[in-house]
Design a protein around this motif. Structure first.
Motif, PDB file in Angstrom:
ATOM      1  N   PRO A   1      -3.487  -1.040 -12.361  1.00 22.82           N
ATOM      2  CA  PRO A   1      -4.807  -0.406 -12.527  1.00 22.82           C
ATOM      3  C   PRO A   1      -4.790   0.802 -13.459  1.00 22.82           C
ATOM      4  O   PRO A   1      -5.771   1.041 -14.176  1.00 22.82           O
ATOM      5  N   ASN A   2      -3.705   1.574 -13.459  1.00 21.06           N
ATOM      6  CA  ASN A   2      -3.647   2.753 -14.332  1.00 21.06           C
ATOM      7  C   ASN A   2      -3.727   2.362 -15.802  1.00 21.06           C
ATOM      8  O   ASN A   2      -4.494   2.952 -16.577  1.00 21.06           O
ATOM      9  N   PHE A   3      -2.956   1.367 -16.196  1.00 20.40           N
ATOM     10  CA  PHE A   3      -2.990   0.920 -17.585  1.00 20.40           C
ATOM     11  C   PHE A   3      -4.271   0.153 -17.893  1.00 20.40           C
ATOM     12  O   PHE A   3      -4.806   0.250 -19.008  1.00 20.40           O
ATOM     13  N   GLY A   4      -4.764  -0.611 -16.918  1.00 20.90           N
ATOM     14  CA  GLY A   4      -5.993  -1.358 -17.136  1.00 20.90           C
ATOM     15  C   GLY A   4      -7.188  -0.460 -17.394  1.00 20.90           C
ATOM     16  O   GLY A   4      -7.969  -0.694 -18.335  1.00 20.90           O
ATOM     17  N   ARG A   5      -7.347   0.566 -16.598  1.00 21.02           N
ATOM     18  CA  ARG A   5      -8.484   1.471 -16.790  1.00 21.02           C
ATOM     19  C   ARG A   5      -8.326   2.290 -18.065  1.00 21.02           C
ATOM     20  O   ARG A   5      -9.313   2.591 -18.744  1.00 21.02           O
ATOM     21  N   LEU A   6      -7.096   2.650 -18.389  1.00 23.08           N
ATOM     22  CA  LEU A   6      -6.857   3.422 -19.609  1.00 23.08           C
ATOM     23  C   LEU A   6      -7.228   2.624 -20.852  1.00 23.08           C
ATOM     24  O   LEU A   6      -7.949   3.114 -21.740  1.00 23.08           O
ATOM     25  N   ILE A   7      -6.752   1.391 -20.931  1.00 24.31           N
ATOM     26  CA  ILE A   7      -7.032   0.569 -22.114  1.00 24.31           C
ATOM     27  C   ILE A   7      -8.498   0.150 -22.136  1.00 24.31           C
ATOM     28  O   ILE A   7      -9.097   0.008 -23.218  1.00 24.31           O
ATOM     29  N   ARG A   8      -9.117  -0.035 -20.976  1.00 27.39           N
ATOM     30  CA  ARG A   8     -10.536  -0.389 -20.928  1.00 27.39           C
ATOM     31  C   ARG A   8     -11.395   0.712 -21.522  1.00 27.39           C
ATOM     32  O   ARG A   8     -12.310   0.444 -22.316  1.00 27.39           O
ATOM     33  N   SER A   9     -11.138   1.957 -21.125  1.00 22.63           N
ATOM     34  CA  SER A   9     -11.926   3.074 -21.644  1.00 22.63           C
ATOM     35  C   SER A   9     -11.764   3.223 -23.152  1.00 22.63           C
ATOM     36  O   SER A   9     -12.714   3.548 -23.866  1.00 22.63           O
TER      37      SER A   9
ATOM     38  N   MET B   1      -7.465  -1.257  -5.551  1.00 24.48           N
ATOM     39  CA  MET B   1      -6.029  -0.979  -5.597  1.00 24.48           C
ATOM     40  C   MET B   1      -5.753   0.514  -5.666  1.00 24.48           C
ATOM     41  O   MET B   1      -4.798   1.011  -5.046  1.00 24.48           O
ATOM     42  N   LEU B   2      -6.584   1.249  -6.405  1.00 26.92           N
ATOM     43  CA  LEU B   2      -6.385   2.699  -6.528  1.00 26.92           C
ATOM     44  C   LEU B   2      -6.823   3.452  -5.279  1.00 26.92           C
ATOM     45  O   LEU B   2      -6.520   4.647  -5.141  1.00 26.92           O
ATOM     46  N   ALA B   3      -7.542   2.770  -4.372  1.00 28.26           N
ATOM     47  CA  ALA B   3      -7.963   3.432  -3.132  1.00 28.26           C
ATOM     48  C   ALA B   3      -6.793   3.659  -2.184  1.00 28.26           C
ATOM     49  O   ALA B   3      -6.864   4.508  -1.296  1.00 28.26           O
ATOM     50  N   PHE B   4      -5.705   2.904  -2.363  1.00 25.48           N
ATOM     51  CA  PHE B   4      -4.520   3.051  -1.514  1.00 25.48           C
ATOM     52  C   PHE B   4      -3.513   3.991  -2.191  1.00 25.48           C
ATOM     53  O   PHE B   4      -3.352   3.949  -3.413  1.00 25.48           O
TER      54      PHE B   4
END
Length: 300
Positions: free
Chosen positions: A174-182, A141-144
């Motif tokens: 994806p922005n919030f997902g990767r942030l909370i994952r890290s 999703m972040l590739a687009f």
């Protein structure tokens, strides 16, 4: 004897008040003049949206086609921001437009926070193949480019303001997902999490009672900044004809309608553009202030 008693009293350590982390963050936030200015701008537009019917002098779709002199009228004492090609009061439409833009910004970000945080927590806490699958979906999703992905989603769902809101929520997941994952990856290795597992606490209880509360502060900052981005993206979709439809007074749609009259009636484009600029500026300044207040690394 009295002197000895007084000396002994003076030697007692003074009790210090314990200040919570949120109170410390609030004190830090108040010290930033830029953050206070941004907050004032945001509060102004929120109040404008809430009390729009009381502030706007006319209805948003009240046309004056019977009097050609009231069409494309420049700003005056009667029409503060002028009128458009249908004789509608631009000030009233800008005021009502605040409702639409803020609603799209808030609800799209809330939706993306809920879904993105859920996926990020699951990926960071359980790891392994679940983390791999969710992370690869985020990467795709972040590739687009975000606006192109939003256009693709709206094209599939159909052009409307509701579908634009859904599209904006999807591209921000994806922005919030990767942030909370890290954040979860670092928090779950803390000693109190290991101790909670050692005493047999269930995963769901660990997630909701310990990991989520200690991982949410960066989401607050990112969410504030994401509202500004969502307002711009909603305006861009409406400008391209994929968001709000006539006669809705959405700021991006107003800019699109004003293109034809850019030279003859520039006020049709100037004032909605200023409204977008000020709203986005307010959220960005407030988000920067929250980041400095909630992130210890930024404070140091």
């Amino acid at each position: 004897m009295s002197e000895l008693v007084s000396n002994s009293v003076d030697l007692k350590p003074k009790e210090e008040k314990v200040v919570g982390p949120w109170k410390v963050a609030w004190r830090s936030f108040r010290k930033s003049k830029a953050a206070l200015v941004g907050t004032a701008i945001v509060v102004f537009f929120i109040l404008l949206a809430i009390f729009g019917p009381l502030i706007a002098p006319e209805g948003i779709n009240e046309q004056k086609l019977q009097d050609p002199s009231l069409r494309l009228a420049p700003p005056s004492s009667e029409y503060w921001l002028g009128t458009d090609d249908f004789g509608r009061d631009i000030f009233s439409r800008v005021v009502y437009g605040a409702r639409i833009s803020l609603a799209v910004g808030f609800f799209s970000v809330i939706l993306s926070i809920v879904i993105g945080s859920f996926l990020g927590i699951i990926a960071g806490f359980y790891g392994r193949f679940i983390d791999t699958i969710i992370s690869r979906v985020f990467d795709i999703m972040l590739a687009f480019p975000s606006i192109l992905l939003a256009i693709a989603v709206v094209s599939i769902l159909g052009p409307s303001l509701q579908n634009a809101l859904i599209a904006i929520a999807i591209i921000n997941i994806p922005n919030f997902g990767r942030l909370i994952r890290s954040k979860v990856l670092s928090v779950k290795e803390e000693e109190y999490i290991v101790a909670a597992r050692a005493i047999g606490m269930k995963d769901s209880r660990i997630l909701w009672r310990h990991i989520l509360p200690n991982s949410f502060s960066p989401v607050i900052v990112q969410g504030t900044l994401a509202i500004a981005t969502a307002i711009i993206e909603a305006a861009a979709l409406s400008f391209l004809g994929l968001g709000a439809e006539a006669p809705q007074p959405e700021w991006g749609k107003m800019l699109s309608d004003a293109r034809v009259y850019m030279m003859t009636a520039p006020w049709m484009m100037i004032f909605p553009g200023i409204a977008i600029m000020l709203t986005v500026l307010g959220f960005n300044l407030m988000g920067d202030g929250l980041r400095d207040a909630l992130d210890p690394k930024m404070k140091n």
